[in-house]
Design a protein around this motif. Structure first.
Motif, short mmCIF file in Angstrom:
data_model
loop_
_atom_site.label_atom_id
_atom_site.label_comp_id
_atom_site.label_asym_id
_atom_site.label_seq_id
_atom_site.Cartn_x
_atom_site.Cartn_y
_atom_site.Cartn_z
N ILE A 77 0.86 -1.19 0.00
CA ILE A 77 0.00 0.00 0.00
C ILE A 77 0.89 1.23 0.00
O ILE A 77 1.69 1.43 0.91
CB ILE A 77 -0.91 0.01 1.24
CG1 ILE A 77 -1.77 -1.26 1.28
CG2 ILE A 77 -1.81 1.26 1.23
CD1 ILE A 77 -2.57 -1.41 2.56
N ASN A 78 0.77 2.04 -1.04
CA ASN A 78 1.61 3.24 -1.18
C ASN A 78 3.10 2.90 -1.04
O ASN A 78 3.87 3.63 -0.42
CB ASN A 78 1.23 4.30 -0.13
CG ASN A 78 -0.18 4.82 -0.33
OD1 ASN A 78 -0.67 4.88 -1.46
ND2 ASN A 78 -0.84 5.20 0.74
N GLY A 79 3.47 1.75 -1.60
CA GLY A 79 4.87 1.35 -1.57
C GLY A 79 5.32 0.68 -0.30
O GLY A 79 6.49 0.31 -0.16
N ALA A 80 4.42 0.50 0.65
CA ALA A 80 4.77 -0.12 1.93
C ALA A 80 4.18 -1.51 2.02
O ALA A 80 2.98 -1.71 1.76
CB ALA A 80 4.27 0.74 3.09
N LYS A 81 5.02 -2.49 2.38
CA LYS A 81 4.54 -3.86 2.57
C LYS A 81 3.97 -4.01 3.99
O LYS A 81 4.41 -3.33 4.93
CB LYS A 81 5.69 -4.85 2.40
CG LYS A 81 6.31 -4.88 1.00
CD LYS A 81 5.37 -5.51 0.01
CE LYS A 81 6.02 -5.65 -1.37
NZ LYS A 81 7.06 -6.69 -1.41
N ILE A 82 3.00 -4.90 4.13
CA ILE A 82 2.42 -5.18 5.44
C ILE A 82 3.22 -6.28 6.12
O ILE A 82 3.51 -7.31 5.53
CB ILE A 82 0.94 -5.59 5.34
CG1 ILE A 82 0.11 -4.43 4.80
CG2 ILE A 82 0.40 -6.06 6.69
CD1 ILE A 82 -1.36 -4.76 4.59
N GLU A 83 3.59 -6.04 7.37
CA GLU A 83 4.32 -7.01 8.17
C GLU A 83 3.44 -7.46 9.34
O GLU A 83 2.97 -6.63 10.12
CB GLU A 83 5.61 -6.39 8.70
CG GLU A 83 6.42 -7.30 9.61
CD GLU A 83 7.62 -6.60 10.23
OE1 GLU A 83 8.18 -7.15 11.19
OE2 GLU A 83 7.97 -5.49 9.77
N LEU A 84 3.20 -8.77 9.44
CA LEU A 84 2.38 -9.30 10.52
C LEU A 84 3.27 -9.70 11.70
O LEU A 84 4.23 -10.45 11.53
CB LEU A 84 1.57 -10.50 10.07
CG LEU A 84 0.47 -10.26 9.03
CD1 LEU A 84 -0.23 -11.58 8.70
CD2 LEU A 84 -0.55 -9.24 9.53
N LEU A 85 2.94 -9.21 12.89
CA LEU A 85 3.62 -9.61 14.11
C LEU A 85 2.66 -10.52 14.87
O LEU A 85 1.66 -10.05 15.41
CB LEU A 85 3.98 -8.39 14.96
CG LEU A 85 5.21 -7.58 14.52
CD1 LEU A 85 4.98 -6.91 13.17
CD2 LEU A 85 5.54 -6.50 15.55
N VAL A 86 2.95 -11.81 14.89
CA VAL A 86 1.99 -12.81 15.37
C VAL A 86 2.31 -13.27 16.79
O VAL A 86 3.44 -13.67 17.08
CB VAL A 86 1.97 -14.02 14.42
CG1 VAL A 86 0.96 -15.06 14.91
CG2 VAL A 86 1.65 -13.59 12.99
N PHE A 87 1.28 -13.23 17.66
CA PHE A 87 1.43 -13.66 19.06
C PHE A 87 0.27 -14.57 19.44
O PHE A 87 -0.87 -14.34 19.05
CB PHE A 87 1.46 -12.45 20.00
CG PHE A 87 2.70 -11.61 19.89
CD1 PHE A 87 3.79 -11.84 20.72
CD2 PHE A 87 2.79 -10.60 18.94
CE1 PHE A 87 4.94 -11.08 20.61
CE2 PHE A 87 3.93 -9.83 18.82
CZ PHE A 87 5.02 -10.07 19.66
N ASP A 88 0.57 -15.59 20.24
CA ASP A 88 -0.41 -16.57 20.71
C ASP A 88 -0.88 -16.22 22.12
O ASP A 88 -0.10 -16.23 23.07
CB ASP A 88 0.25 -17.96 20.70
CG ASP A 88 -0.64 -19.07 21.24
OD1 ASP A 88 -1.86 -18.83 21.41
OD2 ASP A 88 -0.12 -20.17 21.47
N ASN A 89 -2.18 -15.90 22.26
CA ASN A 89 -2.69 -15.57 23.60
C ASN A 89 -3.14 -16.80 24.39
O ASN A 89 -3.57 -16.68 25.54
CB ASN A 89 -3.80 -14.51 23.53
CG ASN A 89 -5.04 -14.99 22.80
OD1 ASN A 89 -5.51 -16.11 22.98
ND2 ASN A 89 -5.60 -14.13 21.95
N LYS A 90 -3.08 -17.98 23.76
CA LYS A 90 -3.33 -19.26 24.43
C LYS A 90 -4.70 -19.35 25.11
O LYS A 90 -4.86 -20.03 26.12
CB LYS A 90 -2.23 -19.54 25.45
CG LYS A 90 -0.84 -19.55 24.83
CD LYS A 90 0.25 -19.67 25.88
CE LYS A 90 1.63 -19.59 25.23
NZ LYS A 90 2.73 -19.61 26.21
N PHE A 91 -5.68 -18.62 24.57
CA PHE A 91 -7.04 -18.65 25.11
C PHE A 91 -7.09 -18.11 26.54
O PHE A 91 -7.94 -18.46 27.34
CB PHE A 91 -7.61 -20.07 25.06
CG PHE A 91 -9.13 -20.12 25.10
CD1 PHE A 91 -9.88 -19.47 24.16
CD2 PHE A 91 -9.79 -20.84 26.09
CE1 PHE A 91 -11.27 -19.53 24.19
CE2 PHE A 91 -11.18 -20.90 26.13
CZ PHE A 91 -11.91 -20.24 25.18
#
Length: 397
Positions: A77-91
């Motif tokens: 988007i507008n030259g910027a890639k999306i980076e996902l920071l993934v975390f597990d909340n373990k319910f």
């Protein structure tokens, strides 16, 4: 003496320069630049990826990744890639709050997505409101996810793609009365679970208002495995159907044990039944005359739905359920809002764009955000016969 002063001055200048560089880099990370200078849009994923309910978070993340990869492959988007920071909340509600706090403050994400269960979404919303970061949940239906239960006011930074628990409960009621022509039912629900409690409440209100009668209402606690005592009492009341808005693992056990007790009336639930684990736990031979209301069906003839199903199956080798679909919709929905906000860093502009979303076309139907930050759209009814889930049709509130 002059040389010593010059050296001290030089050291001071070097120190000041280093501090300035650190500040610039820190600012760069906050405003959409990686340490290497490339523009990125950091999006936090906070979901249950292990333990109880892991199927929800895993399917949601799969759909989300598919949506994000699609935009990144086209240049972002507008030259910027999306980076996902993934975390597990373990319910775990406390962990969901801790992760949301970290994503908002330390990781400085533009938005937080995921939160496939109502309890974790409600908990994480505290951080979203405090640190003013948009939070989007695809399928946490509890009313109090987007509305403050103390004040009744809509949470400013929290948004929901799917319809709320009261609407889901009302849709289950409408299907039970209008389609199945049943007016005497029993309810089995999880008193430890926000989703189960609130969909049950929504069903009760709509069902009794429409002239339905609840012959018995039985609660159980999280972790319950044996429902035979409850079901035996229900059998004596001879209801025309059992309403059970619970998670897939609980639903599978309830279906299996009810059929073993020769209770063959319709068993009806909500979107949380939309997982292969429901049938796997119950056993195919017992999965007949079972229905649930959800947000989407992979069997819909819509071209957009079938395109999504094809892409998902090619990548993950399984049929996408509603959780996966809403993960995908959440990603596309967020991308659309970022584009309309014309920003890769401004949380407030993004919040405003999310709030103004109207008639957004998705594989879950046309979505508009209402005054309580809920997605308004129709639902679908799925019927399970011989362990096979079949699209029965769309249903509107």
């Amino acid at each position: 003496m002059l040389r010593m002063k010059s050296k001290k001055l030089l050291r001071l200048l070097v120190l000041c320069f280093a501090i300035c560089i650190a500040i610039v880099l820190s600012f760069g990370n906050t405003s959409g630049f990686s340490a290497t200078g490339k523009k990125v849009i950091k999006i936090g994923v906070n979901d249950v990826l292990s333990g109880t309910g892991a199927q929800y978070g895993q399917r949601n993340l799969e759909g989300l990744r598919l949506a994000i990869d699609e935009v990144n492959q086209k240049g972002g988007i507008n030259g910027a890639k999306i980076e996902l920071l993934v975390f597990d909340n373990k319910f775990d509600k406390a962990e969901a709050l801790n992760i949301a706090t970290r994503l908002a403050t330390k990781e400085k994400v533009l938005a937080i997505v995921g939160l496939s269960t109502s309890g974790s979404a409600k908990s994480a919303s505290l951080a979203a409101e405090k640190y003013k970061v948009p939070l989007i949940t695809g399928n946490a239906v509890a009313e109090t996810v987007t509305v403050d239960e103390r004040t009744g006011k809509t949470k400013k930074y929290v948004f929901r793609i799917c319809f709320s628990s009261s609407i889901e409960g009302a849709l289950i009621s409408k299907f039970t009365i209008s389609s199945l022509k049943l007016k005497n039912v029993a309810i089995v629900y999880n008193a430890s679970n926000d989703y189960s409690k609130e969909v049950t409440k929504g069903f009760e209100e709509a069902f009794t208002k429409a002239g339905g009668k609840i012959v018995m209402k039985e609660a159980f606690s999280q972790g319950e495995q044996d429902f035979r005592s409850i079901l035996t009492k229900i059998k004596a009341k001879k209801p025309q159907a059992i309403i059970t808005p619970v998670y897939y693992d609980e639903a599978g056990l309830i279906i299996k044990q009810a059929r073993e007790l020769k209770i063959n009336v319709p068993i009806i639930g909500g979107d949380a039944l939309d997982d292969p684990k429901t049938v796997e736990t119950a056993g195919r031979e017992y999965c007949n005359n079972v229905y649930f209301v959800t947000f989407y069906s992979s069997q819909s003839p819509d071209k957009e739905v079938q395109d999504f199903v094809k892409k998902y199956k090619e990548r993950y080798k399984v049929e996408p359920n509603s959780i996966a679909a809403l993960g995908y919709v959440s990603g596309k929905f967020l991308i659309d809002a970022i584009k309309r906000a014309n920003t890769i860093s401004d949380r407030e502009k993004l919040r405003e764009a999310l709030e103004k979303t109207t008639n957004y076309k998705s594989i879950a139907g046309t979505i508009s955000i209402d005054s309580k930050h809920n997605g308004q759209h129709s639902g679908v009814v799925i019927e399970i016969q011989n362990g096979v889930m079949k699209f029965r049709g769309r249903i509107t509130p």
